[in-house]
Motif scaffolding. Structure first.
Motif, mmCIF file in Angstrom:
data_model
loop_
_atom_site.group_PDB
_atom_site.id
_atom_site.type_symbol
_atom_site.label_atom_id
_atom_site.label_comp_id
_atom_site.label_asym_id
_atom_site.label_seq_id
_atom_site.Cartn_x
_atom_site.Cartn_y
_atom_site.Cartn_z
ATOM 1 N N LEU A 1 0.824 -1.204 0.000
ATOM 2 C CA LEU A 1 0.000 0.000 0.000
ATOM 3 C C LEU A 1 0.863 1.261 0.000
ATOM 4 O O LEU A 1 0.589 2.224 -0.717
ATOM 5 N N LEU A 2 1.888 1.250 0.831
ATOM 6 C CA LEU A 2 2.770 2.403 0.955
ATOM 7 C C LEU A 2 3.511 2.683 -0.354
ATOM 8 O O LEU A 2 3.592 3.827 -0.800
ATOM 9 N N ARG A 3 4.004 1.641 -0.988
ATOM 10 C CA ARG A 3 4.753 1.849 -2.235
ATOM 11 C C ARG A 3 3.807 2.244 -3.360
ATOM 12 O O ARG A 3 4.188 3.014 -4.263
ATOM 13 N N LEU A 4 2.558 1.757 -3.339
ATOM 14 C CA LEU A 4 1.597 2.132 -4.369
ATOM 15 C C LEU A 4 1.305 3.621 -4.298
ATOM 16 O O LEU A 4 1.252 4.303 -5.331
ATOM 17 N N GLU A 5 1.133 4.169 -3.098
ATOM 18 C CA GLU A 5 0.867 5.603 -2.966
ATOM 19 C C GLU A 5 2.046 6.449 -3.440
ATOM 20 O O GLU A 5 1.877 7.608 -3.808
ATOM 21 N N MET A 6 3.232 5.862 -3.456
ATOM 22 C CA MET A 6 4.407 6.558 -3.991
ATOM 23 C C MET A 6 4.612 6.284 -5.478
ATOM 24 O O MET A 6 5.521 6.834 -6.096
ATOM 25 N N ALA A 7 3.778 5.403 -6.053
ATOM 26 C CA ALA A 7 3.887 4.999 -7.461
ATOM 27 C C ALA A 7 5.230 4.349 -7.755
ATOM 28 O O ALA A 7 5.763 4.471 -8.860
ATOM 29 N N VAL B 1 -4.215 -2.221 -16.114
ATOM 30 C CA VAL B 1 -3.786 -1.913 -14.752
ATOM 31 C C VAL B 1 -2.712 -2.917 -14.333
ATOM 32 O O VAL B 1 -2.862 -4.121 -14.546
ATOM 33 N N THR B 2 -1.648 -2.417 -13.729
ATOM 34 C CA THR B 2 -0.597 -3.308 -13.230
ATOM 35 C C THR B 2 -0.595 -3.382 -11.705
ATOM 36 O O THR B 2 -0.210 -4.395 -11.125
ATOM 37 N N SER B 3 -1.008 -2.304 -11.039
ATOM 38 C CA SER B 3 -1.144 -2.287 -9.575
ATOM 39 C C SER B 3 -2.314 -1.396 -9.218
ATOM 40 O O SER B 3 -2.548 -0.372 -9.869
ATOM 41 N N GLY B 4 -3.057 -1.754 -8.168
ATOM 42 C CA GLY B 4 -4.168 -0.914 -7.746
ATOM 43 C C GLY B 4 -4.695 -1.315 -6.390
ATOM 44 O O GLY B 4 -4.546 -2.464 -5.968
ATOM 45 N N ASN B 5 -5.313 -0.350 -5.705
ATOM 46 C CA ASN B 5 -5.897 -0.618 -4.393
ATOM 47 C C ASN B 5 -6.699 0.608 -3.965
ATOM 48 O O ASN B 5 -6.746 1.612 -4.684
ATOM 49 N N LEU B 6 -7.281 0.523 -2.781
ATOM 50 C CA LEU B 6 -7.946 1.660 -2.170
ATOM 51 C C LEU B 6 -6.936 2.388 -1.295
ATOM 52 O O LEU B 6 -6.361 1.794 -0.382
ATOM 53 N N SER B 7 -6.700 3.674 -1.583
ATOM 54 C CA SER B 7 -5.769 4.455 -0.784
ATOM 55 C C SER B 7 -6.395 4.821 0.551
ATOM 56 O O SER B 7 -7.440 5.478 0.588
ATOM 57 N N PRO B 8 -5.781 4.429 1.686
ATOM 58 C CA PRO B 8 -6.343 4.781 2.993
ATOM 59 C C PRO B 8 -6.390 6.287 3.246
ATOM 60 O O PRO B 8 -7.270 6.767 3.955
#
Length: 373
Positions: free
Chosen positions: A230-236, A313-320
């Motif tokens: 999650l943390l790395r996704l928010e940083m792209a 899409v290669t990565s995705g989630n709900l951003s907290p």
């Protein structure tokens, strides 16, 4: 299944363990979102010992790494590190790596767990006759612990880590933490202040326990791979196997800054040079959903005006933090500009979205605005 030196700490800590690239690793302890918030507000402790650690040493170590990686190794001073790629002859990404210069003739290369055997073999196969260097896989000898979050520096300082107050981003040094010798790098995968500690495997459990004990008053919690993702996704940040592979080049992955075409010959240079001249047909982008939904790896990205498939899409989630679906993926080059409207196909239902400038997290810290500008 493979185990890191910290497997008993994970079991005793009540972690939920999963198979990750052949390793039994903690996906969570108290919960993914709870651990995520701990890192964003205080600190989290991650076991990243599954990552590969390869030491390249000898008189030709720098020139050899110039040849097998894309970034310019000669620009690294002792105690400095950079992000780089190892490419095949077609310019496709075999792995993304961090290269640390530990002294004038020695480097530590950190590689992804799933690629370790492949990369060590590739490095050995591509050592030229003139390369006076040794390639030593130290992955089982060393453990790696990541301490990430706003209070991470204070935690290390409380345990007597020398020079930690002045250690700059992407720099590294030898130090001791609670009397335990460590190689500390100010690097990480969360976007927060953080450090990665390399320690001999036999001392890993002791270091882990002392960090948790000392960090209790600083809000430190053990964290698993779920929070880390999650943390790395928010940083792209790119994740190998999801966001890149050997059929994707650094230029397509929006990581051209890791490629120095002027440094001389390196594996993949000719292909990357040609692509630089001709341009790419697709590019890595970040997007936000405009309605509630959760994008996932493999979902299709469509042109909203024609319903034509323009990417995936290669990565995705709900951003907290954003409380909305965010994702990464590749789209046709005409649809890459921030503000471009796209549609995400989530299990047959179409969700409006738009391309944004990454990272998501930094944009939030700058203010409440979450749309592209």
């Amino acid at each position: 299944m493979l185990h890191t030196p910290l497997i008993e700490q994970h079991r005793q800590g009540g972690a939920k363990l999963v198979d990750f690239a052949g390793w039994e690793m903690p996906i969570q302890y108290t919960g993914v979102v709870d651990e995520y918030h701990s890192v964003r507000t205080h600190a989290g402790l991650f076991d990243v010992s599954h990552m590969g650690r390869v030491v390249v040493s000898g008189a030709s170590s720098a020139s050899y790494l110039q040849y097998v990686t894309t970034n310019n190794v000669t620009r690294l001073s002792v105690g400095q590190a950079h992000y780089s790629m190892i490419c095949n002859d077609r310019g496709g990404i075999k792995d993304d790596v961090f290269v640390y210069r530990t002294n004038e003739t020695e480097f530590l290369v950190c590689v992804n767990a799933s690629n370790l055997r492949k990369i060590v073999d590739w490095m050995q196969q591509n050592r030229r006759q003139e390369d006076a260097c040794t390639i030593d896989n130290r992955s089982t000898d060393l453990a790696q612990i990541a301490l990430q979050g706003p209070t991470s520096r204070a935690i290390l300082a409380s345990l007597g880590a020398a020079d930690i107050e002045t250690l700059k981003l992407h720099h590294c040094c030898d130090s001791t933490v609670s009397g335990i010798p460590c190689f500390i790098a100010r690097t990480g995968y969360t976007g927060e202040l953080g450090y990665e500690l390399n320690v001999v495997a036999e001392k890993a459990s002791l270091l882990w326990n002392r960090l948790l004990e000392a960090g209790r008053g600083f809000g430190l919690k053990a964290a698993g791979l779920g929070a880390r993702d999650l943390l790395r996704l928010e940083m792209a940040y790119l994740l190998y196997g999801n966001d890149m592979n050997e059929d994707i080049t650094p230029l397509e992955a929006a990581a051209e800054w890791t490629v120095d075409l002027e440094k001389g010959t390196f594996i993949g240079r000719d292909a990357l040079h040609r692509q630089k001249q001709t341009g790419t047909s697709r590019r890595f982008v970040a997007f936000e959903l405009l309605e509630k939904g959760v994008p996932r790896h493999g979902f299709r990205i469509l042109d909203p005006s024609s319903s034509h498939v323009i990417g995936e899409v290669t990565s995705g989630n709900l951003s907290p933090l954003l409380q909305k679906g965010i994702g990464l993926g590749y789209v046709e080059i005409a649809h890459t500009k921030p503000g471009t409207q796209v549609t995400i196909d989530i299990r047959g239902k179409l969700f409006p979205a738009h391309i944004v400038k990454p990272p998501f997290y930094q944009r939030l810290k700058a203010g409440p605005k979450t749309t592209s500008s």
